[in-house]
Design a protein around this motif. Structure first.
Motif, PDB file in Angstrom:
ATOM      1  N   ASP A 688       2.619  29.184 -32.491  1.00 54.13           N
ATOM      2  CA  ASP A 688       1.420  28.985 -31.682  1.00 54.13           C
ATOM      3  C   ASP A 688       0.171  29.058 -32.548  1.00 54.13           C
ATOM      4  OD1 ASP A 688       0.344  31.760 -31.772  1.00 54.13           O
ATOM      5  OD2 ASP A 688       2.156  32.251 -30.661  1.00 54.13           O
ATOM      6  N   ASN A 689      -0.973  29.029 -31.903  1.00 49.00           N
ATOM      7  CA  ASN A 689      -2.254  28.932 -32.597  1.00 49.00           C
ATOM      8  C   ASN A 689      -2.623  30.186 -33.395  1.00 49.00           C
ATOM      9  OD1 ASN A 689      -2.612  29.768 -29.622  1.00 49.00           O
ATOM     10  ND2 ASN A 689      -4.492  30.512 -30.564  1.00 49.00           N
ATOM     11  N   THR A 690      -1.819  31.255 -33.290  1.00 52.82           N
ATOM     12  CA  THR A 690      -2.123  32.461 -34.082  1.00 52.82           C
ATOM     13  C   THR A 690      -1.356  32.467 -35.406  1.00 52.82           C
ATOM     14  OG1 THR A 690      -0.364  33.763 -33.049  1.00 52.82           O
ATOM     15  CG2 THR A 690      -2.539  33.846 -32.015  1.00 52.82           C
ATOM     16  N   ASP A 691      -0.456  31.521 -35.613  1.00 48.96           N
ATOM     17  CA  ASP A 691       0.383  31.503 -36.824  1.00 48.96           C
ATOM     18  C   ASP A 691      -0.168  30.522 -37.845  1.00 48.96           C
ATOM     19  OD1 ASP A 691       2.200  33.072 -35.323  1.00 48.96           O
ATOM     20  OD2 ASP A 691       3.050  31.230 -34.471  1.00 48.96           O
ATOM     21  N   THR A 692      -0.078  30.897 -39.101  1.00 49.59           N
ATOM     22  CA  THR A 692      -0.405  29.907 -40.120  1.00 49.59           C
ATOM     23  C   THR A 692       0.846  29.065 -40.369  1.00 49.59           C
ATOM     24  OG1 THR A 692       0.312  31.197 -42.027  1.00 49.59           O
ATOM     25  CG2 THR A 692      -1.966  31.547 -41.262  1.00 49.59           C
ATOM     26  N   VAL A 693       0.602  27.932 -41.002  1.00 46.72           N
ATOM     27  CA  VAL A 693       1.722  27.019 -41.249  1.00 46.72           C
ATOM     28  C   VAL A 693       2.756  27.684 -42.166  1.00 46.72           C
ATOM     29  CG1 VAL A 693       0.604  25.836 -43.207  1.00 46.72           C
ATOM     30  CG2 VAL A 693       2.247  24.597 -41.785  1.00 46.72           C
ATOM     31  N   LEU A 694       2.300  28.557 -43.064  1.00 48.15           N
ATOM     32  CA  LEU A 694       3.244  29.225 -43.970  1.00 48.15           C
ATOM     33  C   LEU A 694       4.041  30.288 -43.219  1.00 48.15           C
ATOM     34  CD1 LEU A 694       1.011  29.598 -47.181  1.00 48.15           C
ATOM     35  CD2 LEU A 694       2.671  27.798 -46.630  1.00 48.15           C
ATOM     36  N   GLU A 695       3.383  31.042 -42.377  1.00 51.51           N
ATOM     37  CA  GLU A 695       4.093  32.064 -41.595  1.00 51.51           C
ATOM     38  C   GLU A 695       5.124  31.425 -40.681  1.00 51.51           C
ATOM     39  OE1 GLU A 695       0.118  34.917 -41.461  1.00 51.51           O
ATOM     40  OE2 GLU A 695       0.622  33.650 -39.740  1.00 51.51           O
ATOM     41  N   ALA A 696       4.801  30.233 -40.201  1.00 50.61           N
ATOM     42  CA  ALA A 696       5.734  29.522 -39.321  1.00 50.61           C
ATOM     43  C   ALA A 696       6.921  28.947 -40.089  1.00 50.61           C
ATOM     44  CB  ALA A 696       4.997  28.414 -38.581  1.00 50.61           C
ATOM     45  N   GLY A 697       6.902  29.078 -41.411  1.00 53.20           N
ATOM     46  CA  GLY A 697       8.011  28.574 -42.225  1.00 53.20           C
ATOM     47  C   GLY A 697       7.960  27.069 -42.401  1.00 53.20           C
ATOM     48  N   LEU A 698       6.769  26.502 -42.317  1.00 51.39           N
ATOM     49  CA  LEU A 698       6.651  25.044 -42.372  1.00 51.39           C
ATOM     50  C   LEU A 698       5.921  24.577 -43.632  1.00 51.39           C
ATOM     51  CD1 LEU A 698       5.874  24.603 -38.577  1.00 51.39           C
ATOM     52  CD2 LEU A 698       8.014  24.061 -39.752  1.00 51.39           C
ATOM     53  N   GLY A 699       5.908  25.424 -44.632  1.00 50.79           N
ATOM     54  CA  GLY A 699       5.259  25.067 -45.894  1.00 50.79           C
ATOM     55  C   GLY A 699       5.839  23.799 -46.509  1.00 50.79           C
ATOM     56  N   PHE A 700       7.108  23.499 -46.208  1.00 51.87           N
ATOM     57  CA  PHE A 700       7.735  22.289 -46.762  1.00 51.87           C
ATOM     58  C   PHE A 700       7.075  21.016 -46.239  1.00 51.87           C
ATOM     59  CE2 PHE A 700       9.922  22.966 -42.761  1.00 51.87           C
ATOM     60  CZ  PHE A 700      10.051  21.686 -42.258  1.00 51.87           C
ATOM     61  N   ALA A 701       6.358  21.136 -45.118  1.00 52.06           N
ATOM     62  CA  ALA A 701       5.722  19.955 -44.532  1.00 52.06           C
ATOM     63  C   ALA A 701       4.233  19.892 -44.883  1.00 52.06           C
ATOM     64  CB  ALA A 701       5.912  19.955 -43.012  1.00 52.06           C
ATOM     65  N   VAL A 702       3.840  20.595 -45.925  1.00 47.72           N
ATOM     66  CA  VAL A 702       2.425  20.604 -46.328  1.00 47.72           C
ATOM     67  C   VAL A 702       2.286  19.877 -47.660  1.00 47.72           C
ATOM     68  CG1 VAL A 702       0.456  22.059 -46.944  1.00 47.72           C
ATOM     69  CG2 VAL A 702       2.011  22.777 -45.123  1.00 47.72           C
ATOM     70  N   ALA A 703       1.446  18.858 -47.697  1.00 52.88           N
ATOM     71  CA  ALA A 703       1.236  18.096 -48.935  1.00 52.88           C
ATOM     72  C   ALA A 703      -0.053  18.582 -49.587  1.00 52.88           C
ATOM     73  CB  ALA A 703       1.175  16.605 -48.623  1.00 52.88           C
ATOM     74  N   LEU A 704       0.046  19.688 -50.290  1.00 56.68           N
ATOM     75  CA  LEU A 704      -1.162  20.303 -50.865  1.00 56.68           C
ATOM     76  C   LEU A 704      -1.888  19.382 -51.831  1.00 56.68           C
ATOM     77  CD1 LEU A 704      -0.300  24.052 -51.591  1.00 56.68           C
ATOM     78  CD2 LEU A 704      -1.909  23.123 -49.921  1.00 56.68           C
ATOM     79  N   ASP A 705      -1.110  18.511 -52.479  1.00 55.02           N
ATOM     80  CA  ASP A 705      -1.722  17.699 -53.545  1.00 55.02           C
ATOM     81  C   ASP A 705      -2.183  16.315 -53.108  1.00 55.02           C
ATOM     82  OD1 ASP A 705      -1.276  19.760 -55.220  1.00 55.02           O
ATOM     83  OD2 ASP A 705       0.715  19.038 -55.828  1.00 55.02           O
ATOM     84  N   LYS A 706      -2.095  16.013 -51.816  1.00 51.10           N
ATOM     85  CA  LYS A 706      -2.431  14.622 -51.451  1.00 51.10           C
ATOM     86  C   LYS A 706      -3.931  14.386 -51.662  1.00 51.10           C
ATOM     87  CE  LYS A 706      -2.899  15.378 -46.475  1.00 51.10           C
ATOM     88  NZ  LYS A 706      -2.584  14.949 -45.132  1.00 51.10           N
ATOM     89  N   PRO A 707      -4.274  13.182 -52.075  1.00 50.89           N
ATOM     90  CA  PRO A 707      -5.684  12.894 -52.364  1.00 50.89           C
ATOM     91  C   PRO A 707      -6.538  13.081 -51.107  1.00 50.89           C
ATOM     92  CG  PRO A 707      -4.255  11.063 -53.026  1.00 50.89           C
ATOM     93  CD  PRO A 707      -3.397  12.034 -52.291  1.00 50.89           C
ATOM     94  N   GLY A 708      -7.700  13.671 -51.281  1.00 55.73           N
ATOM     95  CA  GLY A 708      -8.608  13.844 -50.152  1.00 55.73           C
ATOM     96  C   GLY A 708      -8.409  15.138 -49.391  1.00 55.73           C
ATOM     97  N   GLY A 709      -7.291  15.829 -49.675  1.00 51.82           N
ATOM     98  CA  GLY A 709      -7.046  17.106 -49.001  1.00 51.82           C
ATOM     99  C   GLY A 709      -6.824  16.937 -47.509  1.00 51.82           C
ATOM    100  N   PHE A 710      -6.941  18.019 -46.771  1.00 56.58           N
ATOM    101  CA  PHE A 710      -6.753  17.969 -45.320  1.00 56.58           C
ATOM    102  C   PHE A 710      -7.397  19.203 -44.703  1.00 56.58           C
ATOM    103  CE2 PHE A 710      -3.097  20.022 -47.254  1.00 56.58           C
ATOM    104  CZ  PHE A 710      -2.953  21.192 -46.522  1.00 56.58           C
TER     105      PHE A 710
END
Ligand SMILES: Cc1cc2nc3c(=O)[nH]c(=O)nc-3n(C[C@H](O)[C@H](O)[C@H](O)COP(=O)(O)OP(=O)(O)OC[C@H]3O[C@@H](n4cnc5c(N)ncnc54)[C@H](O)[C@@H]3O)c2cc1C
Length: 819
Positions: A688-710
């Motif tokens: 839910d909205n109180t969890d960070t994406v890392l706490e939710a175990g979804l770090g694999f779906a984060v493209a930290l290096d994509k151009p332009g950031g997010f």
């Protein structure tokens, strides 16, 4: 003549408990607030509330936090304001008189204890000692909270108003808001002020706390607030000996009643099973301090049942049988948050008869949301944008509200399905699925198969239970068919959006943590984050071509996702169209899904030509469908998006080809058990909205290096840099195959509670109940931490050994999905 201030930062509309609490907390945050009340403070619903103050009873962490905070606030307001709230911690007892309720309250009390509510299970004799007037012959147990009790709703509201004034708020009575003024259009339409008979006030924000009037006030601004007033009752007896103000509050839900002392007699409050909506057309603008003529005939059976609990109430005279209106919602959760239709138009209404006991917490949270831009508790179940606009239709409200109030005192078994206002949305496949003996449940208004009865059986839900339902084996068979052969699932209720425009890719990539604007013909699983890296949404984005994207989210996120996109697309060449009803979603999932579909299309579905995550338009009989190779069950599988008018044709082709591959229809119960074994997340349920994406175990779906950031990237980077996580979502599997997990079961490591199961199912392949629990520990939560402790999960009043894992226990290497 009332003198209005020309401007304020926030105008709160309505001087009931919710409006005054909101003003109090906004003023406490140092904001410039004006509260306008049409008549006098408390003149709406608040004046006649019974004032029960109960922290026991909810399996929502947010609601329990609201209740605790509210009780604490009302205990300290007198010292701060000099105005008593009438709060008396006389104690509260909930009676369990049937096994189902006993199980429910044991589950609830374990969770409430975890949340810091001191609830004790007590015997029938102990109930009698505390409330000697009660009949306890059928009482299995009482659930007792000594610190709970009662307050005086008028005094509470006066104290909040006084506290707000002391903190600088302006509160004006006798000033009705006749309209909310806005500027801008589309996604940039925003609040500019309010109008009254005495002139206008400019403001940045409004908070519509107009109780049962909130809906019609919202409609003036195009804001949908689906709530409905209903009759609500209590009876007050004449005075009699043997009752005093210090008597605890007693609640007997099975018999529809609650009891507390009132004026030397007893108040007998009622929550009848079948209730009566009040003024579906329009709440009279001038109605104040309302007392409605009671419907004795309708209420007599409920009164009789309730009074049988405290027999003396039959012998003393009746001083008053009171009926007043209160607002109810379709799912018994309040309507809270920023309206999707107008920026800075906040709503807090539809309190479902717990406005007094949650009002403090509601005001606190709302003030936090408005002043910081986001709520600090999970609001996925409360957010105004979970509701659909059709729910404000008069016929819907009139029909569903008959059921709502009665649910308050029902036993809350899992898999409950509302029986009113059904058939509002039908999938194009509905009649076909009905012929397959689907048991339909209400999924955001859609009739959706939960499971299917085999030939020769009727799709009856049967008796509700905390254990295994009678259809457990049918559900298991659907689950196994998905694991071993192939299943067809109708998922047409999923929210679908066509996103188009020259800037569509760039804007989608800005709001998405994953890279969704790469190669065309590929689906990407992503989260949307806020600036703090916390979850806004969990969904898929499929790039069809450079200017066309297909966005799919869960049904409850439909309006949230659309609003989020519109607001981020504002001023860009990017456009979102909700196409949910235009396409059926037919999922064909399981190891034999490729073989089956290949017999129906000339498109090459081989792994090389159509790999995992591929998305292509394919031919299927006479139809064309968007076919996406993706799964939410953890197997080889495909989602077919078919124009509604060709859905039946495609379905018929699949079903005709199915027998050779062991095809079975599967419902959303199987979807839940399959996805839970695989640890796939469901926003609003386990994340839910109180969890960070890392706490939710979804770090694999984060493209930290994509151009332009997010959006939210900096927060993700900072949390990564801060070291190993101490809050993480883990999969929990009970060792014993017997018990069922539902929600809110407390998880312990070496006896120490670390969190609770947010969502659960039964893992028919794993052979036991399985859930996802958010844990918080003093040390990093990693594989070594999970494997070194002794883990238990508390179900009702028993600790059950369990395993806890960060990786899904079913197919952790994803071999099934990619093969
Ligand atoms: C019989 C009964 C018993 C109850 N018992 C309990 C209980 O024991 N515990 C509990 O927690 N809850 C109880 N409730 C529920 C509780 O009373 C409500 O949830 C709560 O009072 C709702 O507060 P509110 O501020 O949302 O609405 P309201 O009190 O109705 O306040 C809304 C205000 O907005 C004003 N308003 C409307 N339109 C405008 C406008 N255009 N401009 C300016 N002002 C406007 C109205 O005049 C009104 O004062 C009970 C309710 C009933 C009917």
């Amino acid at each position: 003549m009332v003198q209005l201030p020309p401007r304020a930062r926030v105008v709160v509309i309505g001087g009931g408990v919710i409006g005054t609490s909101t003003a109090y907390h906004l003023a406490d945050a140092g904001w410039d607030v004006v509260l306008l009340e049409r008549d006098r403070i408390t003149s709406g619903t608040t004046w006649h509330a019974a004032g029960l103050m109960v922290t026991f009873g909810s399996t929502s962490e947010t609601s329990t936090e609201f209740r605790k905070y509210t009780r604490d606030l009302y205990s300290r307001l007198e010292a701060e304001t000099g105005q008593s709230t009438g709060f008396m911690p006389v104690g509260f007892i909930e009676l369990a008189t049937e096994p189902g309720r006993l199980e429910e309250y044991r589950r609830v009390s374990a969770f409430n204890r975890y949340c810091g509510v001191d609830v004790q299970e007590i015997s029938a004799q102990e109930v009698l000692d505390l409330f000697p007037l009660a009949r306890v012959d059928d009482v299995l147990a009482g659930f007792y909270v000594a610190e709970d009790g009662r307050a005086n709703p008028v005094d509470v509201t006066m104290a909040l108003a006084k506290g707000a004034r002391l903190k600088g708020a302006t509160i004006l009575e006798g000033v009705a808001v006749t309209g909310v003024t806005t500027a801008g259009s589309g996604a940039s339409r925003h609040v500019t002020g309010v109008s009254t008979a005495y002139g206008d006030i400019e403001c940045e924000y409004v908070v519509n706390c107009a109780g049962m009037w909130a809906r019609q006030l919202g409609e003036q601004s195009g804001v949908s607030i689906p709530l409905q007033a209903a009759e609500h009752y209590y009876l007050i007896t004449e005075e009699f000996d043997g009752i005093s103000k210090s008597h605890p509050v007693l609640e007997d839900p099975r018999n529809f009643g609650y009891f507390r002392e009132e004026g030397g007699g007893l108040m007998v409050g009622l929550f009848e099973a079948v209730c009566a909506p009040w003024h579906v057309d329009r709440i009279p603008d001038s109605a104040s301090f309302l007392e409605l003529p009671p419907d004795w005939d309708r209420m007599a059976p409920y009164l009789e049942a309730a009074m049988s609990r405290v027999p003396i109430t039959n012998d003393v005279g009746i001083r008053k049988f009171f009926c007043g209106p209160e607002s109810f919602t379709a799912d018994l959760a309040p309507v809270v948050g920023e309206a999707p239709e107008v920026r800075n138009y906040f709503v807090a209404a539809g309190l479902n008869s717990i406005g007094i006991l949650t009002g403090g917490g509601m005001g606190r949270m709302l003030a936090h949301w408005i002043t910081t831009g986001r709520p600090d508790v999970d609001i996925t179940g409360f957010n105004i944008d979970r509701l659909q606009t059709y729910q404000r239709n008069p016929e819907y409200r009139a029909t569903r509200t008959v059921e709502s109030l009665g649910r308050v005192y029902a036993c809350h078994y899992p898999d409950h399905n509302p029986h009113t206002a059904r058939g509002a949305k039908l999938s194009p496949l509905h009649q076909r699925l009905e012929a397959q003996r689907a048991w339909f449940r209400d999924v955001s208004g859609w009739e959706n198969p939960g499971w299917y009865a085999p030939e020769g059986h009727e799709p009856d839900q049967g008796e509700e239970t905390w254990g295994r339902p009678h259809w457990f084996d049918w559900w298991a068979a659907e689950h196994h068919a998905a694991r071993n052969d192939v299943v067809l699932m109708d998922m047409s209720f999923m929210a679908k959006f066509l996103v188009q425009g020259k800037d569509a890719g760039a804007r989608l990539n800005w709001v998405s943590a994953n890279d969704v604007d790469g190669e065309a013909g590929v689906i990407t699983y992503t989260q949307w984050l806020d600036e703090l890296g916390r979850l806004e949404a969990d969904l898929t984005v499929t790039k069809l071509d450079d200017e066309t994207f297909w966005v799919v989210a869960s049904d409850t996120a439909q309006r949230h996702v659309e609003t989020h996109l519109r607001r981020h697309f504002d001023g860009h060449h990017a456009f979102v169209t909700d196409v949910t009803g235009g396409y059926a979603q037919i999922n064909v999932q399981g190891p034999r899904s490729r073989e089956l579909l290949q017999t129906l299309t000339t498109s090459d579905l081989s792994n090389g030509a159509f790999p995992f995550r591929a998305a292509r338009e394919i031919d299927l009989g006479f139809a064309r469908a968007l076919c996406i190779r993706i799964t939410y069950v953890g197997e080889l599988g495909y989602e077919l998006y078919v124009p509604a008018e060709q859905a039946v044709h495609v379905y018929d082709r699949i079903v005709a080809a199915g027998p050779a591959f062991g095809l079975r229809h599967a419902g959303t119960k199987a979807l839940a058990s399959l996805r839970m074994e695989k640890g796939y997340r469901d926003y609003g349920h386990d994340i839910d909205n109180t969890d960070t994406v890392l706490e939710a175990g979804l770090g694999f779906a984060v493209a930290l290096d994509k151009p332009g950031g997010f959006l939210g990237r900096d927060a993700v980077v900072a949390q990564k840099a801060a070291g190993p996580l101490r809050k993480r979502l883990v999969q929990v599997v009970v060792e014993d195959p017997e018990p069922m997990l539902v929600h809110a079961e407390v998880v312990r490591r070496d006896g120490v509670p670390l969190g609770y199961v947010r969502a659960a199912s039964y893992g028919h392949t794993l052979g036991a109940a399985v859930g996802l629990a958010m844990l918080e520990a003093d040390e990093p939560i990693d594989a070594a931490y999970l494997s070194s402790g002794t883990w238990t999960v508390e179900i009702a009043d028993r600790q059950w050994p369990c395993r806890a894992s960060l990786r899904p226990l079913y197919d952790p290497a994803n071999e099934k999905v990619k093969g």
